[in-house]
Design a protein around this motif. Structure first.
Motif, short mmCIF file in Angstrom:
data_model
loop_
_atom_site.label_atom_id
_atom_site.label_comp_id
_atom_site.label_asym_id
_atom_site.label_seq_id
_atom_site.Cartn_x
_atom_site.Cartn_y
_atom_site.Cartn_z
N SER A 12 21.14 5.29 -1.31
CA SER A 12 19.85 4.67 -1.57
C SER A 12 19.23 4.20 -0.25
N THR A 13 17.93 4.05 -0.25
CA THR A 13 17.22 3.67 0.97
C THR A 13 16.43 2.38 0.75
N SER A 14 16.07 1.76 1.86
CA SER A 14 15.25 0.54 1.80
C SER A 14 13.84 0.79 2.32
N ARG A 15 13.73 1.66 3.31
CA ARG A 15 12.44 1.98 3.94
C ARG A 15 11.61 0.71 4.18
N THR A 16 12.23 -0.24 4.86
CA THR A 16 11.62 -1.56 5.06
C THR A 16 10.54 -1.51 6.13
N ARG A 17 9.33 -1.75 5.72
CA ARG A 17 8.22 -1.79 6.67
C ARG A 17 8.31 -3.05 7.52
N GLY A 18 8.21 -2.86 8.81
CA GLY A 18 8.35 -3.97 9.74
C GLY A 18 9.79 -4.34 10.01
N GLY A 19 10.72 -3.61 9.40
CA GLY A 19 12.13 -3.97 9.54
C GLY A 19 12.69 -3.78 10.93
N ARG A 20 12.35 -2.66 11.56
CA ARG A 20 12.91 -2.40 12.89
C ARG A 20 12.43 -3.42 13.91
N GLY A 21 11.15 -3.73 13.87
CA GLY A 21 10.64 -4.74 14.78
C GLY A 21 11.21 -6.12 14.50
N ALA A 22 11.37 -6.45 13.21
CA ALA A 22 11.97 -7.73 12.84
C ALA A 22 13.41 -7.83 13.33
N LEU A 23 14.14 -6.74 13.19
CA LEU A 23 15.53 -6.74 13.63
C LEU A 23 15.63 -6.95 15.14
N ALA A 24 14.76 -6.28 15.88
CA ALA A 24 14.76 -6.47 17.34
C ALA A 24 14.45 -7.91 17.71
N ALA A 25 13.46 -8.50 17.05
CA ALA A 25 13.08 -9.89 17.35
C ALA A 25 14.19 -10.86 17.00
N LEU A 26 14.82 -10.65 15.86
CA LEU A 26 15.91 -11.54 15.43
C LEU A 26 17.10 -11.41 16.36
N SER A 27 17.43 -10.19 16.74
CA SER A 27 18.54 -9.98 17.66
C SER A 27 18.27 -10.64 19.00
N TRP A 46 0.84 -1.20 0.00
CA TRP A 46 0.00 0.00 0.00
C TRP A 46 0.88 1.25 0.00
N ARG A 47 1.69 1.37 -1.04
CA ARG A 47 2.48 2.57 -1.30
C ARG A 47 2.92 2.50 -2.76
N LEU A 48 3.36 3.60 -3.30
CA LEU A 48 3.67 3.65 -4.72
C LEU A 48 4.91 2.86 -5.08
N ASP A 49 5.92 2.89 -4.22
CA ASP A 49 7.19 2.26 -4.55
C ASP A 49 7.25 0.85 -3.97
N TRP A 50 6.97 -0.16 -4.83
CA TRP A 50 6.98 -1.54 -4.38
C TRP A 50 8.38 -2.13 -4.31
N SER A 51 9.39 -1.34 -4.69
CA SER A 51 10.75 -1.86 -4.63
C SER A 51 11.29 -1.87 -3.21
N LYS A 52 10.65 -1.15 -2.31
CA LYS A 52 11.14 -1.05 -0.94
C LYS A 52 10.80 -2.31 -0.15
N GLY A 53 11.41 -2.43 1.02
CA GLY A 53 11.31 -3.67 1.77
C GLY A 53 10.04 -3.81 2.59
N HIS A 54 9.69 -5.06 2.84
CA HIS A 54 8.53 -5.37 3.68
C HIS A 54 8.79 -6.72 4.34
N VAL A 55 8.66 -6.77 5.66
CA VAL A 55 8.79 -8.03 6.39
C VAL A 55 7.41 -8.42 6.89
N SER A 56 6.88 -9.50 6.37
CA SER A 56 5.56 -9.96 6.81
C SER A 56 5.70 -10.74 8.12
N THR A 57 4.58 -10.87 8.81
CA THR A 57 4.57 -11.65 10.05
C THR A 57 4.98 -13.09 9.78
N ARG A 58 4.49 -13.64 8.69
CA ARG A 58 4.82 -15.03 8.35
C ARG A 58 6.30 -15.19 8.07
N ALA A 59 6.88 -14.27 7.29
CA ALA A 59 8.30 -14.37 6.97
C ALA A 59 9.15 -14.27 8.23
#
Length: 254
Positions: free
Chosen positions: A163-178, A118-131
């Motif tokens: 360049s940027t990634s603007r990964t949605r869910g990335g910060r929370g995913a990183l915390a959980a993985l760490s 749900w944004r114009l630039d689909w090239s940016k990152g997204h971490v789903s709950t399932r992933a």
């Protein structure tokens, strides 16, 4: 010591042939323990691009594992993008998220691409709950004492690159993985190398990004990372094509 050659954003269809030959020559001469590819094997996810990528990777003669990048989803064919987005990966299916048998090291895949956002630039990152759940399960299943590297395409948080990634869910995913025990996250997408220590999940995790072997360079010439893993720690060296000397990216010890 385990030596990984971490390469990303090869972009067959816009590849730098001289850079590919340079990398393949170093693989042949130095025989790293494995090659980790963090996405964007192709430029437009065309069949011929995947076939060229598969042939080149098989020719390296080393264990290879590959993660998906945003350019590896069909670009022009929306039906294929939504219904069969990874069908063209069949030429590479044996290498996609392939488990590697490395003493003391576990590589965990994490998908950060999305067929739709749900944004114009689909090239940016997204971490789903399932992933994220799938990656966390693999982290938790890693043998005791292993250093754990998460391999994904997009940086989970910004690393100060052009360049940027603007990964949605990335910060929370990183915390959980760490918090689960991940030592480092290997990424691409931004086409410039980096290695930073990032406080997350109550600890510190290494964020390691590779450059590109394509013609689509940013601030740095074509390059890849050599990641050295020893009992004493992790060292990252940016191996740079041309006259520029290789650069140690490893941040000072905390």
């Amino acid at each position: 010591m385990i030596r990984l050659f971490h390469v990303s954003d090869i972009h067959f269809g816009a590849e730098d042939r001289a850079a590919l030959d340079w990398f393949a020559g170093l693989v042949r001469d130095e025989a790293p323990d494995a090659v980790v590819v963090t996405g964007d094997l192709t430029m437009r996810a065309r069949h011929r691009e995947f076939e060229a990528a598969a042939k080149w990777l098989e020719g390296l003669g080393r264990p290879v594992t590959v993660e998906v990048g945003n350019h590896d989803l069909p670009y022009f064919n929306l039906w294929a993008r939504f219904v069969t987005p990874y069908r063209r990966y069949r030429a590479l299916e044996r290498m996609i998220e392939r488990p590697l048998d490395l003493p003391g090291v576990t590589i965990v895949p994490l998908k950060t691409t999305a067929r739709f956002q749900w944004r114009l630039d689909w090239s940016k990152g997204h971490v789903s709950t399932r992933a994220l759940q799938q990656a966390l399960a693999l982290v938790e299943a890693a043998p005791a004492g292993h250093r754990i590297f998460v391999a994904c395409h997009h940086p989970l948080v910004e690393a100060g690159t052009r360049s940027t990634s603007r990964t949605r869910g990335g910060r929370g995913a990183l915390a959980a993985l760490s918090q689960a025990g991940a030592d480092a996250v290997l990424t691409g997408h931004v086409h410039d190398p980096f290695d930073i220590r990032h406080p997350s999940g109550g600890g510190t995790v290494r964020l390691i990004g590779a450059g590109t072997l394509s013609e689509r360079v940013r601030e740095s010439p074509p390059s890849f990372n050599e990641v050295r893993i020893a009992e004493t720690g992790i060292e990252t060296i940016a191996r740079i094509m041309g006259a520029t000397p290789d650069q140690s990216l490893s941040p000072p010890a905390a």
